[in-house]
Design a protein around this motif. Structure first.
Motif, PDB file in Angstrom:
ATOM      1  N   VAL A 199       0.844  -1.195   0.000  1.00 10.15           N
ATOM      2  CA  VAL A 199       0.000   0.000   0.000  1.00 10.15           C
ATOM      3  C   VAL A 199       0.884   1.251   0.000  1.00 10.15           C
ATOM      4  O   VAL A 199       1.836   1.357   0.772  1.00 10.15           O
ATOM      5  N   ARG A 200       0.564   2.190  -0.866  1.00  9.66           N
ATOM      6  CA  ARG A 200       1.342   3.428  -0.942  1.00  9.66           C
ATOM      7  C   ARG A 200       1.103   4.304   0.279  1.00  9.66           C
ATOM      8  O   ARG A 200       0.000   4.389   0.794  1.00  9.66           O
ATOM      9  N   VAL A 201       2.173   4.978   0.708  1.00  8.17           N
ATOM     10  CA  VAL A 201       2.065   6.060   1.688  1.00  8.17           C
ATOM     11  C   VAL A 201       2.200   7.364   0.911  1.00  8.17           C
ATOM     12  O   VAL A 201       3.131   7.525   0.108  1.00  8.17           O
ATOM     13  N   ILE A 202       1.273   8.277   1.124  1.00  9.16           N
ATOM     14  CA  ILE A 202       1.271   9.553   0.401  1.00  9.16           C
ATOM     15  C   ILE A 202       1.413  10.684   1.411  1.00  9.16           C
ATOM     16  O   ILE A 202       0.589  10.830   2.320  1.00  9.16           O
ATOM     17  N   GLY A 203       2.475  11.460   1.274  1.00  3.57           N
ATOM     18  CA  GLY A 203       2.716  12.590   2.162  1.00  3.57           C
ATOM     19  C   GLY A 203       2.751  13.888   1.398  1.00  3.57           C
ATOM     20  O   GLY A 203       2.380  13.956   0.215  1.00  3.57           O
ATOM     21  N   HIS A 204       3.194  14.945   2.046  1.00  3.61           N
ATOM     22  CA  HIS A 204       3.261  16.247   1.377  1.00  3.61           C
ATOM     23  C   HIS A 204       4.345  17.093   2.013  1.00  3.61           C
ATOM     24  O   HIS A 204       4.749  16.882   3.159  1.00  3.61           O
ATOM     25  N   SER A 205       4.809  18.069   1.235  1.00  3.71           N
ATOM     26  CA  SER A 205       5.735  19.075   1.755  1.00  3.71           C
ATOM     27  C   SER A 205       4.915  20.316   2.090  1.00  3.71           C
ATOM     28  O   SER A 205       3.938  20.625   1.415  1.00  3.71           O
ATOM     29  N   TYR A 206       5.286  21.002   3.148  1.00  8.04           N
ATOM     30  CA  TYR A 206       4.525  22.165   3.595  1.00  8.04           C
ATOM     31  C   TYR A 206       4.946  23.399   2.808  1.00  8.04           C
ATOM     32  O   TYR A 206       6.133  23.643   2.610  1.00  8.04           O
ATOM     33  N   ASP A 207       3.952  24.178   2.341  1.00  4.37           N
ATOM     34  CA  ASP A 207       4.276  25.398   1.609  1.00  4.37           C
ATOM     35  C   ASP A 207       4.789  26.465   2.574  1.00  4.37           C
ATOM     36  O   ASP A 207       4.757  26.297   3.793  1.00  4.37           O
ATOM     37  N   PHE A 208       5.245  27.588   2.020  1.00  6.49           N
ATOM     38  CA  PHE A 208       5.981  28.582   2.791  1.00  6.49           C
ATOM     39  C   PHE A 208       5.053  29.640   3.389  1.00  6.49           C
ATOM     40  O   PHE A 208       4.512  30.466   2.658  1.00  6.49           O
ATOM     41  N   ASN A 265      14.515  40.036  11.439  1.00  8.00           N
ATOM     42  CA  ASN A 265      13.428  40.855  10.908  1.00  8.00           C
ATOM     43  C   ASN A 265      12.503  40.008  10.028  1.00  8.00           C
ATOM     44  O   ASN A 265      12.757  38.820   9.788  1.00  8.00           O
ATOM     45  N   ALA A 266      11.435  40.632   9.532  1.00  4.30           N
ATOM     46  CA  ALA A 266      10.400  39.893   8.813  1.00  4.30           C
ATOM     47  C   ALA A 266      10.935  39.244   7.539  1.00  4.30           C
ATOM     48  O   ALA A 266      10.658  38.072   7.253  1.00  4.30           O
ATOM     49  N   ALA A 267      11.701  39.989   6.759  1.00  3.63           N
ATOM     50  CA  ALA A 267      12.195  39.451   5.481  1.00  3.63           C
ATOM     51  C   ALA A 267      13.161  38.292   5.710  1.00  3.63           C
ATOM     52  O   ALA A 267      13.053  37.240   5.063  1.00  3.63           O
ATOM     53  N   ASP A 268      14.101  38.474   6.635  1.00  7.00           N
ATOM     54  CA  ASP A 268      15.045  37.394   6.917  1.00  7.00           C
ATOM     55  C   ASP A 268      14.328  36.194   7.550  1.00  7.00           C
ATOM     56  O   ASP A 268      14.640  35.041   7.250  1.00  7.00           O
ATOM     57  N   GLY A 269      13.367  36.489   8.418  1.00  7.93           N
ATOM     58  CA  GLY A 269      12.618  35.401   9.048  1.00  7.93           C
ATOM     59  C   GLY A 269      11.882  34.556   8.040  1.00  7.93           C
ATOM     60  O   GLY A 269      11.851  33.319   8.138  1.00  7.93           O
ATOM     61  N   LYS A 270      11.293  35.198   7.050  1.00  5.41           N
ATOM     62  CA  LYS A 270      10.580  34.470   6.000  1.00  5.41           C
ATOM     63  C   LYS A 270      11.540  33.550   5.239  1.00  5.41           C
ATOM     64  O   LYS A 270      11.214  32.403   4.927  1.00  5.41           O
ATOM     65  N   ALA A 271      12.746  34.053   4.970  1.00  3.95           N
ATOM     66  CA  ALA A 271      13.740  33.247   4.259  1.00  3.95           C
ATOM     67  C   ALA A 271      14.205  32.069   5.111  1.00  3.95           C
ATOM     68  O   ALA A 271      14.417  30.961   4.590  1.00  3.95           O
ATOM     69  N   ILE A 272      14.342  32.267   6.403  1.00  2.00           N
ATOM     70  CA  ILE A 272      14.786  31.190   7.290  1.00  2.00           C
ATOM     71  C   ILE A 272      13.724  30.093   7.384  1.00  2.00           C
ATOM     72  O   ILE A 272      14.035  28.896   7.346  1.00  2.00           O
ATOM     73  N   LEU A 289      11.809  24.590   5.785  1.00  2.00           N
ATOM     74  CA  LEU A 289      10.824  23.730   5.116  1.00  2.00           C
ATOM     75  C   LEU A 289      11.395  23.104   3.851  1.00  2.00           C
ATOM     76  O   LEU A 289      11.017  21.980   3.488  1.00  2.00           O
ATOM     77  N   ASN A 290      12.295  23.798   3.169  1.00  2.00           N
ATOM     78  CA  ASN A 290      12.969  23.187   2.019  1.00  2.00           C
ATOM     79  C   ASN A 290      13.839  22.016   2.452  1.00  2.00           C
ATOM     80  O   ASN A 290      13.897  20.990   1.767  1.00  2.00           O
ATOM     81  N   ARG A 291      14.523  22.154   3.568  1.00  2.00           N
ATOM     82  CA  ARG A 291      15.348  21.050   4.079  1.00  2.00           C
ATOM     83  C   ARG A 291      14.471  19.858   4.457  1.00  2.00           C
ATOM     84  O   ARG A 291      14.832  18.705   4.203  1.00  2.00           O
ATOM     85  N   PHE A 292      13.322  20.150   5.067  1.00  2.00           N
ATOM     86  CA  PHE A 292      12.391  19.075   5.402  1.00  2.00           C
ATOM     87  C   PHE A 292      11.887  18.387   4.138  1.00  2.00           C
ATOM     88  O   PHE A 292      11.830  17.154   4.070  1.00  2.00           O
ATOM     89  N   ARG A 293      11.562  19.180   3.126  1.00  2.00           N
ATOM     90  CA  ARG A 293      11.077  18.602   1.864  1.00  2.00           C
ATOM     91  C   ARG A 293      12.142  17.738   1.198  1.00  2.00           C
ATOM     92  O   ARG A 293      11.835  16.663   0.660  1.00  2.00           O
ATOM     93  N   ARG A 294      13.389  18.156   1.261  1.00  2.00           N
ATOM     94  CA  ARG A 294      14.460  17.346   0.660  1.00  2.00           C
ATOM     95  C   ARG A 294      14.608  16.016   1.401  1.00  2.00           C
ATOM     96  O   ARG A 294      14.919  14.981   0.792  1.00  2.00           O
ATOM     97  N   MET A 295      14.385  16.027   2.723  1.00  2.00           N
ATOM     98  CA  MET A 295      14.415  14.772   3.475  1.00  2.00           C
ATOM     99  C   MET A 295      13.308  13.835   2.988  1.00  2.00           C
ATOM    100  O   MET A 295      13.534  12.644   2.763  1.00  2.00           O
ATOM    101  N   LEU A 296      12.106  14.388   2.792  1.00  2.00           N
ATOM    102  CA  LEU A 296      10.997  13.578   2.288  1.00  2.00           C
ATOM    103  C   LEU A 296      11.296  13.061   0.881  1.00  2.00           C
ATOM    104  O   LEU A 296      11.008  11.894   0.561  1.00  2.00           O
ATOM    105  N   ASP A 297      11.855  13.910   0.034  1.00  5.50           N
ATOM    106  CA  ASP A 297      12.186  13.489  -1.328  1.00  5.50           C
ATOM    107  C   ASP A 297      13.192  12.339  -1.314  1.00  5.50           C
ATOM    108  O   ASP A 297      13.135  11.430  -2.147  1.00  5.50           O
TER     109      ASP A 297
END
Length: 286
Positions: free
Chosen positions: A186-195, A224-231, A236-244
């Motif tokens: 049976v397949r397991v289907i997950g997702h990566s979280y958007d930003f 600050n807000a801009a740097d925080g958004k990038a962090i 989440l990109n690192r988490f997505r690469r782990m899932l990939d």
């Protein structure tokens, strides 16, 4: 999120009763979907699934399309007009470690072994939403370096964050092992979280406010807000690469739905109800 949901917290006994009620509903819906007197085509062929994980599959406030408060399972149920039953074993606030506690493993095993819960004696898929609470909860501050002039690309503490990713990966692998033992193939289907945008918006539901999670952590470490958004995006990109990486191993039979980068608003603000939840999660359901 887990720490902030005290007002909504259920006792173990209440959760057990709720899950038992969901199983009874699942059996009823499976019987209806399997009725041989109902003619079907390839597109509406009866199927069933089980969902484990966090609030993307178990939104704690309401499943009401009129006010935009829905989880993915509610959307899938509506999409298929209740004809493809999904047993919801997910629980809001769960991190991957919560999802794979001994008790929840036993609950999943019990469900997988109960042929009455599935159209064809076992689920067609296992939906898994897990990792958002690991990465983007109150503990996000623990993954951050103080901003003492360093660039946002160095905002995460790599050793601490990599330890988190290792724990999350191990819990996904435990899920695969359970699948192999009790629902092989049976397949397991997950997702990566958007930003999300860490702008401090809490959940606000008829006066009950929960959160925020990200902005207080970033403020504490002087980002600050801009740097925080990038962090946050970096995490989440690192988490997505782990899932990939898990999805690239054929024996895992794991598919990752590509939900990152699907928001149409370049500022990521209009498409989010709060720091943690998209108003509509249709990408997963398409």
């Amino acid at each position: 999120m887990q720490d902030e949901l005290t007002a909504l917290a259920l006792t173990d006994e209440q959760i057990d009763a709720e899950i038992e009620a969901r199983m009874q509903i699942q059996e009823r819906d499976v019987r209806a979907a399997s009725d041989p007197s109902i003619s079907t085509t390839a597109t509406d062929e009866p199927k069933s699934a089980v969902a484990v994980g966090d609030s993307w599959f178990d939104y704690p406030f309401a499943n009401d399309f009129g006010i935009g408060q829905t989880d993915i399972i509610a959307q899938l149920d509506l999409k298929y007009d209740h004809k493809k039953p999904i047993l919801r074993l997910a629980h809001y606030g769960d991190a991957t470690t919560d999802m794979m506690t001994p008790k929840k493993q036993e609950r999943l095993i019990k469900a997988l072994k109960n042929k009455n819960l599935w159209v064809n004696e076992r689920p067609n898929a296992i939906f898994c939403s897990a990792g958002g609470n690991d990465v983007a909860g109150n503990q996000f501050r623990d993954f951050l370096n103080y901003n003492n002039g360093i660039p946002a690309s160095e905002g995460l503490q790599p050793e601490v964050f990599n330890e988190l990713l290792s724990r999350a990966k191990a819990n996904y692998e435990t899920l695969f092992e359970l699948r192999d033992a009790y629902a092989p193939g049976v397949r397991v289907i997950g997702h990566s979280y958007d930003f999300p945008t860490p702008d401090g918006r809490p959940v606000d539901f008829f006066g009950l406010r929960v959160g925020p999670w990200l902005k207080p952590s970033l403020d504490l470490k002087k980002w600050n807000a801009a740097d925080g958004k990038a962090i946050v995006a970096d995490a989440l990109n690192r988490f997505r690469r782990m899932l990939d990486g898990l999805a690239s191993i054929p024996k895992n039979k794991f598919q990752v739905v590509k939900t990152q980068g699907t928001l149409v608003d370049p500022d990521y603000t209009r498409d989010w109800k709060n720091e943690r939840k998209r108003e509509f999660l249709r990408t997963f359901c398409s």
